[in-house]
Design a protein around this motif. Sequence first.
Motif, short mmCIF file in Angstrom:
data_model
loop_
_atom_site.label_atom_id
_atom_site.label_comp_id
_atom_site.label_asym_id
_atom_site.label_seq_id
_atom_site.Cartn_x
_atom_site.Cartn_y
_atom_site.Cartn_z
N ALA A 62 0.81 -0.80 -0.22
CA ALA A 62 0.27 -0.13 0.10
C ALA A 62 0.99 1.07 -0.50
O ALA A 62 0.46 2.09 -0.95
CB ALA A 62 -1.03 0.26 1.06
N ALA A 63 1.93 1.26 1.02
CA ALA A 63 2.67 2.44 0.62
C ALA A 63 3.74 2.69 -0.84
O ALA A 63 3.56 4.16 -0.84
CB ALA A 63 4.31 1.91 1.25
N ASP A 64 3.78 1.84 -1.21
CA ASP A 64 4.77 1.03 -2.46
C ASP A 64 3.61 1.86 -3.76
O ASP A 64 4.01 3.05 -4.35
CB ASP A 64 4.62 -0.04 -2.96
N VAL A 65 2.45 1.44 -3.49
CA VAL A 65 0.98 2.19 -4.44
C VAL A 65 1.05 3.27 -4.22
O VAL A 65 0.88 4.57 -5.23
CB VAL A 65 0.09 1.09 -4.21
N ALA A 66 1.20 4.07 -3.10
CA ALA A 66 0.84 5.35 -2.11
C ALA A 66 1.43 6.67 -2.86
O ALA A 66 1.92 7.07 -3.72
CB ALA A 66 0.72 5.47 -0.92
N ASP A 214 -15.72 2.28 -6.49
CA ASP A 214 -14.40 2.99 -6.28
C ASP A 214 -13.60 2.86 -4.62
O ASP A 214 -13.31 4.52 -4.08
CB ASP A 214 -14.92 4.71 -5.88
N ASP A 215 -13.61 1.55 -4.98
CA ASP A 215 -13.06 1.52 -3.47
C ASP A 215 -11.71 1.20 -3.19
O ASP A 215 -11.88 0.98 -2.12
CB ASP A 215 -13.93 0.89 -2.65
N LEU A 216 -10.86 1.12 -3.72
CA LEU A 216 -9.69 1.01 -4.90
C LEU A 216 -8.37 2.18 -4.61
O LEU A 216 -8.88 2.61 -5.26
CB LEU A 216 -9.86 -0.01 -5.32
N PRO A 217 -7.64 2.10 -4.25
CA PRO A 217 -6.52 2.82 -4.41
C PRO A 217 -6.11 2.51 -6.25
O PRO A 217 -6.24 1.87 -6.55
CB PRO A 217 -4.64 3.05 -3.91
N VAL A 218 -6.30 4.04 -6.91
CA VAL A 218 -6.14 3.86 -8.45
C VAL A 218 -5.46 3.05 -9.36
O VAL A 218 -5.89 2.63 -10.38
CB VAL A 218 -6.09 5.67 -9.66
N LEU A 219 -3.88 3.05 -9.11
CA LEU A 219 -2.89 2.60 -9.22
C LEU A 219 -3.64 0.54 -9.27
O LEU A 219 -3.61 -0.01 -10.23
CB LEU A 219 -1.95 2.70 -9.08
N VAL A 220 -3.63 0.40 -7.74
CA VAL A 220 -4.33 -1.18 -7.78
C VAL A 220 -5.31 -1.40 -8.61
O VAL A 220 -5.16 -2.48 -9.22
CB VAL A 220 -4.31 -1.16 -6.23
N HIS A 221 -6.34 -0.41 -8.45
CA HIS A 221 -7.80 -0.92 -9.63
C HIS A 221 -7.22 -0.66 -11.38
O HIS A 221 -7.76 -1.43 -11.74
CB HIS A 221 -8.39 0.31 -9.81
N ALA A 222 -5.97 -0.23 -11.32
CA ALA A 222 -6.21 -0.02 -13.22
C ALA A 222 -5.06 -1.30 -13.59
O ALA A 222 -5.75 -1.77 -14.34
CB ALA A 222 -5.16 1.12 -13.26
N ALA A 223 -4.30 -1.89 -12.19
CA ALA A 223 -2.87 -2.83 -12.61
C ALA A 223 -4.56 -4.18 -12.66
O ALA A 223 -4.31 -5.49 -13.24
CB ALA A 223 -2.55 -3.40 -11.24
N LEU A 224 -4.54 -5.00 -11.73
CA LEU A 224 -5.92 -5.42 -11.54
C LEU A 224 -6.86 -5.51 -12.83
O LEU A 224 -7.11 -6.59 -12.92
CB LEU A 224 -6.56 -5.43 -10.12
N ALA A 225 -7.18 -4.87 -13.22
CA ALA A 225 -9.16 -4.91 -14.11
C ALA A 225 -7.16 -4.31 -15.78
O ALA A 225 -8.42 -5.41 -15.71
CB ALA A 225 -9.22 -2.69 -14.56
N ARG A 287 0.20 -9.33 -6.37
CA ARG A 287 1.46 -8.37 -6.13
C ARG A 287 2.06 -7.93 -6.96
O ARG A 287 3.09 -7.09 -7.71
CB ARG A 287 1.91 -8.79 -4.75
N PRO A 288 2.67 -9.14 -7.71
CA PRO A 288 3.59 -9.24 -8.94
C PRO A 288 3.29 -7.91 -9.90
O PRO A 288 3.64 -6.89 -10.16
CB PRO A 288 4.37 -10.10 -9.38
N ILE A 289 2.29 -8.17 -10.00
CA ILE A 289 1.27 -7.35 -11.02
C ILE A 289 1.43 -5.83 -10.54
O ILE A 289 1.15 -4.56 -11.04
CB ILE A 289 0.18 -7.83 -11.73
N VAL A 290 0.62 -5.36 -9.50
CA VAL A 290 0.56 -4.15 -9.09
C VAL A 290 2.66 -3.80 -8.78
O VAL A 290 1.97 -2.41 -8.56
CB VAL A 290 -0.14 -4.30 -7.59
N GLU A 291 3.30 -4.50 -8.25
CA GLU A 291 4.32 -3.72 -8.34
C GLU A 291 4.96 -3.61 -9.47
O GLU A 291 5.56 -2.76 -9.49
CB GLU A 291 5.34 -5.47 -7.03
N GLU A 292 4.22 -4.24 -10.36
CA GLU A 292 4.58 -3.83 -11.90
C GLU A 292 4.52 -2.23 -12.76
O GLU A 292 4.98 -1.86 -12.81
CB GLU A 292 4.63 -5.05 -12.87
N PHE A 293 3.71 -2.64 -12.29
CA PHE A 293 2.68 -0.86 -12.75
C PHE A 293 2.72 0.18 -11.56
O PHE A 293 3.37 1.43 -11.99
CB PHE A 293 0.94 -1.15 -12.33
#
Length: 405
Positions: A62-66, A214-225, A287-293
């Motif tokens: 979460a800190a990395d994404v923020a 609309d309940d997810l950090p935007v970058l997490v939302h984009a990576a998972l989608a 986790r890896p795809i979120v980290e990559e984004f």
Amino acid sequence: MGTLPARRPLAVSPVGHRTGHWTVADDGLASRSARSRGTGTYETTLPAALGASEFALPGELAADVADAETVLAAFDAHAAARLGADNPALGPMSAVLLRTESASSSQIEDLTVGARQLALAELDESRSGNARAVVANVRTMEAALRLAADLDLEAILAMHAELLAGAEDAGQLRRQLVWVGRSGLSPLGAVHIAPEAEDVLPAMDDLLTFLARDDLPVLVHAALAHAQFETIHPFADGNGRTGRALVHALLSGKGLLTTTAPVSAGLLTDLEAYTAALTAFRAGDARPIVEEFARAARYAATTGSRLVDDLAEQLERDRERLSGVRRHALAWSVLPLLIGQPIVNAAHLQRTLEVPAMTAQRALAQLTESGILQEATGRSRNRVWQHTGILGLLDAYAAEVRRAG
């Protein structure tokens, strides 16, 4: 020495599978041994439902994404501040950033093109098939940003229709099996076998439910989608580029960006990690795809800011060169447009600025005499003029991305 804390996964439901049987047709094009190797049982992917899933984001992730979202927002603000919100170059700067992102996204699919050919293709002056394909990707990105406020199935089909304009299946969900692998004959041994055609629409319905959250950090939302979209592979062709355009639709629609950060350039620097992250997502760890984004976002923000600065400095030098031309001359209006379109002709200026042919020709002459533009054809008719400085900056950025990879 202390041990590092365990790297906690971002758990998602792993995909399921459906068994099928593939027979390579005896059409005279494949050898007997190739038909034998390609005939047999395969397993397609059944995407896990994502729409209403709960996600336990590990604190360090979460800190990395923020942090990544913060630098993306800072890049966005920097682009506006560097030029000024009312500066006529801000729109062309957004255009060239979008084109840079489109070129990087296309390069992930082995569609490589230089800045000159891409600019020529925008004028319909290029014979390069790759350049025309990247221009189509630019149109896809434009559609993604235009439709970002309402990401329904119609919007996604419209993006794909722009990408494959003129193709029989443009803007249509596929009606056949597709896979990611080296063989065009058979899915056996493929890296990823997408869902059967009848499973695509239910999976897309679930993805659309997920996109509306609309309940997810935007970058997490984009990576998972993005990972879910690539798992579904809803089209016969163009899934990667459409899926990365979808990322920007979310980054824009959720308010993180007002311009385009070259996130695909960041992904391009480590394609092996990007591909492995998609595989991990399907196995149950997002986790890896979120980290990559997050990594790609930081790369985009850092290198994108340098590109903005370089282009803005080029514009300042050009203004000094043009200082001997009266301030109301059309050449001053053309100057900022060259950032977004560094190769122009008289017809382009006539359309863009709604001026007569003679006025456009006079502006081109003044820009040439000032050393800003160079006539690139040597012909007396159908001439084009190029800004070698801007083309050089864009090619240098692409070379930097390749070196990083």
